[in-house]
Design an enzyme around this catalytic site. Structure first.
Site, PDB file in Angstrom:
ATOM      1  N   ILE A 272      -9.149  69.232  33.605  1.00 10.69           N
ATOM      2  CA  ILE A 272      -8.829  67.888  34.075  1.00 10.69           C
ATOM      3  C   ILE A 272      -9.933  67.326  34.962  1.00 10.69           C
ATOM      4  CG2 ILE A 272      -7.245  66.559  35.522  1.00 10.69           C
ATOM      5  CD1 ILE A 272      -5.986  67.235  32.888  1.00 10.69           C
TER       6      ILE A 272
ATOM      7  N   SER B 109       1.835  68.864  40.431  1.00  8.62           N
ATOM      8  CA  SER B 109       2.389  69.410  39.192  1.00  8.62           C
ATOM      9  C   SER B 109       3.887  69.160  39.152  1.00  8.62           C
ATOM     10  CB  SER B 109       2.128  70.915  39.122  1.00  8.62           C
ATOM     11  OG  SER B 109       2.880  71.510  38.086  1.00  8.62           O
TER      12      SER B 109
ATOM     13  N   TYR C  43       2.847  78.709  43.624  1.00  6.24           N
ATOM     14  CA  TYR C  43       2.243  77.499  43.093  1.00  6.24           C
ATOM     15  C   TYR C  43       3.144  76.289  43.333  1.00  6.24           C
ATOM     16  CZ  TYR C  43       0.314  74.446  39.380  1.00  6.24           C
ATOM     17  OH  TYR C  43      -0.214  73.403  38.665  1.00  6.24           O
TER      18      TYR C  43
END
Length: 335
Positions: free
Chosen positions: A60, A185, A213
């Site tokens: 990305i 995310s 995460y």
């Protein structure tokens, strides 16, 4: 984890997956992109702008860097590996014919490197128009950095977002239309930001790489909300690239990535982030969480896909997180 927590976690994770199947895949992008205004990306003019993108040599980050360069922007690529960084830079310069693409070497999970990078940047620039916090890692095993901080937390939140942005603010304040884009995310839908010792993996809890995460990604969303209130002249946004087929996803999920199919192409995952960088700040909702150029809900832990409360933090919890981030970011790192 208690019985009720396990139950709510199960509900939340199931709803996240089902919600994502509809919106985060290539099919979701194709549907969302039907509402795009024609020419917004194609007609952008960025020749007077300065950007800094972390994790810029692949995935990305590389796609966003190439887009910014293609529209004339001056871009600083923050990368860990010199050889890969220079190779990516040369590729971008060749494709865009823009020689104002620069490399700053450093690890976004190390305090010393982040501070050194901004010292180097400050010797070259007085202004920054856009900061893209994209660098990250998703690890199965608990791993400490050379400075003794768990890598996922350090890279995604403590240094890779909090300290980066804090050091960038004086440069951003010199811009007429500044913004900070934190690549979060959809994984953040799975959890609230937990107790500090859990988020930092300094407790006795068993390490779970997926949750580590998700904790950091929820922290990014909360951080953008708080800074949006503090710095009214800077736009702070978080975003989700969707389920995109990047090298990082392939390394983290292996064969399990089939459950995310049809996955987005690199362009489909990155173009919404490029839009956040290029569109006039007046069109952005500071503090919002974006997907495909639109602000999104931030919770779906309640029954029947309602917001619920399982993933919501209290004001006191957010204040405590901000205080700890400040304290840890100013603590001299371990030798």
């Amino acid at each position: 984890m208690g019985v009720f927590n396990a139950l709510f976690q199960g509900i939340t994770s199931t709803q996240f997956y089902l919600y994502g199947r509809k919106r985060f895949t290539a099919t979701g992008w194709e549907e969302a992109s039907k509402a795009y205004k024609a020419g917004q990306l194609e007609n952008a003019e960025l020749s007077s702008k300065v950007y800094l993108v972390t994790g810029a040599n692949a995935g990305i980050g590389r796609e966003v860097t190439e887009y910014l360069a293609s529209k004339g922007g001056k871009v600083y690529m923050v990368c860990r590996d010199k050889e890969r960084a220079e190779k990516a830079k040369d590729h971008i310069v060749e494709r865009t014919s823009n020689k104002n693409v620069n490399v700053l070497l450093g690890d976004c999970g190390l305090q010393r490197d982040v501070r050194r990078i901004f010292e180097e940047f400050g010797r070259k620039e007085q202004r920054l128009d856009g900061l893209v916090c994209n660098a990250g890692a998703l690890l199965d095993e608990k791993t400490l950095s050379k400075e003794g901080v768990e890598v996922t937390f350090a890279t995604h939140l403590l240094y890779g977002c909090y300290l980066y942005t804090k050091l960038a603010i004086p440069f951003l304040e010199q811009s007429g239309d500044p913004r900070v884009v934190m690549v979060s995310s959809g994984g953040m839908y799975n959890t609230k930001f937990p107790k500090w010792e859990v988020a930092t993996s300094t407790s006795s809890h068993k390490y779970d790489g997926q949750l580590a995460y998700a904790y950091a990604k929820r922290g990014q969303v909360l951080l953008a909300e708080q800074w949006a209130k503090t710095y009214r002249n800077i736009k702070f946004v978080t975003c989700h690239p969707g389920w995109t087929d990047t090298p990082g996803v392939a390394a983290a999920y292996g064969d399990k990535k089939k459950y995310l199919e049809p996955m987005r192409s690199m362009y489909q995952g990155s173009e919404g982030i490029s839009w956040l960088c290029a569109t006039p700040g007046a069109e952005l909702e500071s503090g919002a969480f974006y997907l495909d150029r639109s602000p999104q809900r931030k919770h779906l832990s309640g029954m029947f896909f309602s917001d619920g409360s399982f993933t919501k933090n209290t004001d006191a919890e957010v204040d405590a997180m901000m205080q700890k981030l400040e304290e840890w970011s100013e603590t001299p790192p371990a030798q």
